[in-house]
Every structure is written in C-alpha cells, then in structure tokens.
Design an enzyme around this catalytic site. Structure first.
Site, mmCIF file in Angstrom:
data_model
loop_
_atom_site.group_PDB
_atom_site.id
_atom_site.type_symbol
_atom_site.label_atom_id
_atom_site.label_comp_id
_atom_site.label_asym_id
_atom_site.label_seq_id
_atom_site.Cartn_x
_atom_site.Cartn_y
_atom_site.Cartn_z
ATOM 1 N N PRO A 2 0.824 -1.220 0.000
ATOM 2 C CA PRO A 2 0.000 0.000 0.000
ATOM 3 C C PRO A 2 0.856 1.267 0.000
ATOM 4 O O PRO A 2 1.844 1.353 0.731
ATOM 5 C CB PRO A 2 -0.804 -0.094 1.293
ATOM 6 C CG PRO A 2 -0.511 -1.409 1.897
ATOM 7 C CD PRO A 2 0.676 -2.001 1.214
ATOM 8 N N GLU A 3 0.475 2.202 -0.851
ATOM 9 C CA GLU A 3 1.153 3.502 -0.924
ATOM 10 C C GLU A 3 0.179 4.561 -0.389
ATOM 11 O O GLU A 3 -0.854 4.213 0.179
ATOM 12 C CB GLU A 3 1.568 3.782 -2.377
ATOM 13 C CG GLU A 3 2.433 2.668 -2.968
ATOM 14 C CD GLU A 3 2.870 2.943 -4.420
ATOM 15 O OE1 GLU A 3 2.918 4.107 -4.829
ATOM 16 O OE2 GLU A 3 3.142 1.960 -5.133
ATOM 17 N N LYS A 53 3.186 6.338 4.120
ATOM 18 C CA LYS A 53 2.487 5.099 3.778
ATOM 19 C C LYS A 53 1.975 4.383 5.017
ATOM 20 O O LYS A 53 1.636 3.214 4.957
ATOM 21 C CB LYS A 53 3.447 4.132 3.064
ATOM 22 C CG LYS A 53 4.041 4.638 1.782
ATOM 23 C CD LYS A 53 4.931 3.540 1.205
ATOM 24 C CE LYS A 53 5.970 4.106 0.281
ATOM 25 N NZ LYS A 53 6.905 3.096 -0.199
ATOM 26 N N HIS A 91 -5.021 -15.700 9.803
ATOM 27 C CA HIS A 91 -4.019 -14.651 9.574
ATOM 28 C C HIS A 91 -4.215 -13.424 10.469
ATOM 29 O O HIS A 91 -3.670 -12.360 10.196
ATOM 30 C CB HIS A 91 -3.995 -14.200 8.108
ATOM 31 C CG HIS A 91 -3.735 -15.313 7.146
ATOM 32 N ND1 HIS A 91 -2.668 -16.172 7.274
ATOM 33 C CD2 HIS A 91 -4.418 -15.703 6.041
ATOM 34 C CE1 HIS A 91 -2.704 -17.058 6.277
ATOM 35 N NE2 HIS A 91 -3.745 -16.809 5.524
ATOM 36 N N ARG A 109 1.412 -12.608 5.302
ATOM 37 C CA ARG A 109 2.863 -12.802 5.185
ATOM 38 C C ARG A 109 3.637 -12.270 6.384
ATOM 39 O O ARG A 109 4.848 -12.423 6.459
ATOM 40 C CB ARG A 109 3.362 -12.197 3.870
ATOM 41 C CG ARG A 109 2.816 -12.998 2.680
ATOM 42 C CD ARG A 109 3.373 -12.557 1.366
ATOM 43 N NE ARG A 109 4.815 -12.775 1.264
ATOM 44 C CZ ARG A 109 5.529 -12.441 0.201
ATOM 45 N NH1 ARG A 109 4.952 -11.863 -0.834
ATOM 46 N NH2 ARG A 109 6.824 -12.658 0.174
ATOM 47 N N ARG A 256 13.949 -2.359 -9.723
ATOM 48 C CA ARG A 256 12.482 -2.267 -9.687
ATOM 49 C C ARG A 256 11.936 -1.913 -11.057
ATOM 50 O O ARG A 256 12.485 -1.048 -11.761
ATOM 51 C CB ARG A 256 12.027 -1.192 -8.686
ATOM 52 C CG ARG A 256 12.781 -1.207 -7.406
ATOM 53 C CD ARG A 256 12.074 -1.686 -6.155
ATOM 54 N NE ARG A 256 10.677 -1.882 -6.115
ATOM 55 C CZ ARG A 256 9.866 -1.234 -5.272
ATOM 56 N NH1 ARG A 256 10.336 -0.307 -4.481
ATOM 57 N NH2 ARG A 256 8.587 -1.534 -5.236
#
Ligand SMILES: [Zn+2]
Length: 266
Positions: A2-3, A53, A91, A109, A256
């Site tokens: 997420p940005e 962020k 999770h 994760r 990237r």
C-alpha cells in the site's frame, strides 16, 4: 504494497468508526509482533491519520497522547468489526477491542509492524506530504537539493516526499510528461510545477478510486480498490500509450520495474 492512496483510503474509512471510542484491551496474537500493548486500556482514540504510507492512531490516555503506528507492508490489512459481528481468525495478528467493536489486523505474510510513539514527530516520516497544499514548485525544487538522481528513483525517497511507492513513481512522471530517467536537478521551474500538479492529480484520483489493487491490498471494508483500471503505464509494458499511441516500455531501475512512454515523456 500500500502507498499513499491506499493508506489514505483506509484512514478515511476508519476515522469515523474509531474516533472517540475507548480502548478496552489490545491482544497481540503473533509473537513476531514485538509491540507491547501495555496501558492502552482506558485510552480513547482521538484521531486516525495517515503519515506517508503508514496509518497512525492518536490515543489519548491519562498521561496524554501516544501514537500507534501500523505499517502494513506487503499484505497487512486493517478492518473494523462491530460488536457481535463474527470475524475470521485466519491470519489475524492483533485485535484492538474498542467500545462497540474490534479493530482487526490481518497479515498473511507477517511483514507488517505495530509500534507506539510518545511523539508524533517520531512516528512520522521525515519527508514532505505530497498532497500538502503548501507544496509549491519552489519548495519541491528545494527538496531536490541539487540531487542528480533519476526522477523515478527520487520519487521513492521517503525522506523527501513521503508516501510514493513503485506504482505511483511510474504514474506521476507519465502524467507530467517527464522521463523517469531525468536527473531531478535538471528539471526547469515549469517542469517542476507540472510535476507538482501531476503528484496532486494522480494521487488525488487514486484516493477517489480507493487505491490500486493488483494483488493483496483491500480497503478497511475488505473491498478491492478501483484505481488499477485507471493506471496509464504501470504494468502496461508493450501496450499502446493512451496519450500518443506509442509503445510503453518497461525498464529496471535499481532492481524495480519502471514503466514509461518514450513517445511522450521527455
Ligand atoms: Zn505516449
């Protein structure tokens, strides 16, 4: 990951749900989270905000405000569940029980983090907020500070502007008609103004669309964002440019993926 637009979306959705609610208890379910939720009970959520962020809750207790910071990283999600509503334990890494419901932190994760700070300054990023109305072209040029870094690389620097990640670091230069390879110290005043406007329009539109979901991101209601349908160059290598009809290229900068149109970005 997420940005700015994605975390802004979550903050805007959570703000009316959490603000003013008393914290009853906090439970950390994943030992990988080193955060100790000591003495949170009895505090009240004063504010929900985004810093770069990250999502930050201002928590007001007997000794004043503290700042609870969530870094969602790859797969972290925050969602609200009203009292009496069932929620999945899968999770689930942390539960903040507030009056009237639970703030749930899911993270398959497990790269996300929770930290608490006594000062907002310590919780925040060091860079400037890209949507700050006070961000003038002059101020932006000041942030370049003579750097010869390529525009794309520079946009990722959280110590300069905070909140831009790999998706918008390709989308913003496209909107500005600037090559991602341009050294920032070579941008003219006019080009810098165009860049500032592109930051506002691209990030602003992405917020309106509740962010970009390419894989894991979900908003605080568990819904996918809608901005992925509006991306102009990101992950569109070899596709036709909507502005000039040229072919979008994918290159790799510092490991990237970077996308741009050589036909209309100079
Ligand atoms: Zn083009």
């Amino acid at each position: 990951m997420p940005e700015l637009p994605e975390v802004e979306t979550i903050a805007r959705q959570l703000a009316p749900l959490l603000s003013g609610r008393r914290v009853e208890r906090a439970e950390i379910l994943d030992p990988k989270l080193t955060f100790k939720p000591d003495a949170l009970a009895g505090s009240v959520v004063e504010r929900v905000m985004r810093l770069g962020k990250r999502l930050v809750l201002e928590i007001l207790g007997k000794k004043g405000s503290r700042f609870l910071r969530f870094d969602l990283r790859m797969t972290g999600r925050l969602t609200w569940s009203s009292a009496g509503q069932d929620f999945s334990p899968k999770h689930l890494r942390a539960v903040f029980t507030l009056a009237g419901g639970n703030l749930l932190f899911y993270d398959p994760r497990r790269f996300g983090t929770i930290e608490i700070f006594a000062n907002l300054r310590d919780a925040g990023p060091t860079g400037v907020e890209p949507l700050d109305p006070g961000l003038s072209p002059e101020k932006l040029r000041g942030l370049f500070a003579g750097s010869r870094q390529a525009l794309k690389i520079w946009l990722l620097r959280q110590d300069r502007l905070s909140g831009i990640g790999n998706i918008y670091a390709s989308e913003v230069p496209f909107a500005a008609g600037l090559s991602p390879l341009r050294p920032v110290n070579e941008l003219s005043r006019e080009e810098t103004e165009t860049l500032r406007d592109a930051l506002r329009s691209v990030l602003g539109e992405a917020v309106k669309n509740r962010g970009t979901t390419l894989s894991d991101y979900r908003d605080a209601r568990g819904a996918r964002g809608a901005h992925q349908g509006h991306l102009k160059v990101y992950r569109r290598g070899n596709e036709t440019c909507t502005r000039c009809g040229g072919r979008i290229e994918r290159i790799v900068l510092r490991g990237r993926s970077t996308f741009f149109c050589p036909g209309c970005q100079f």
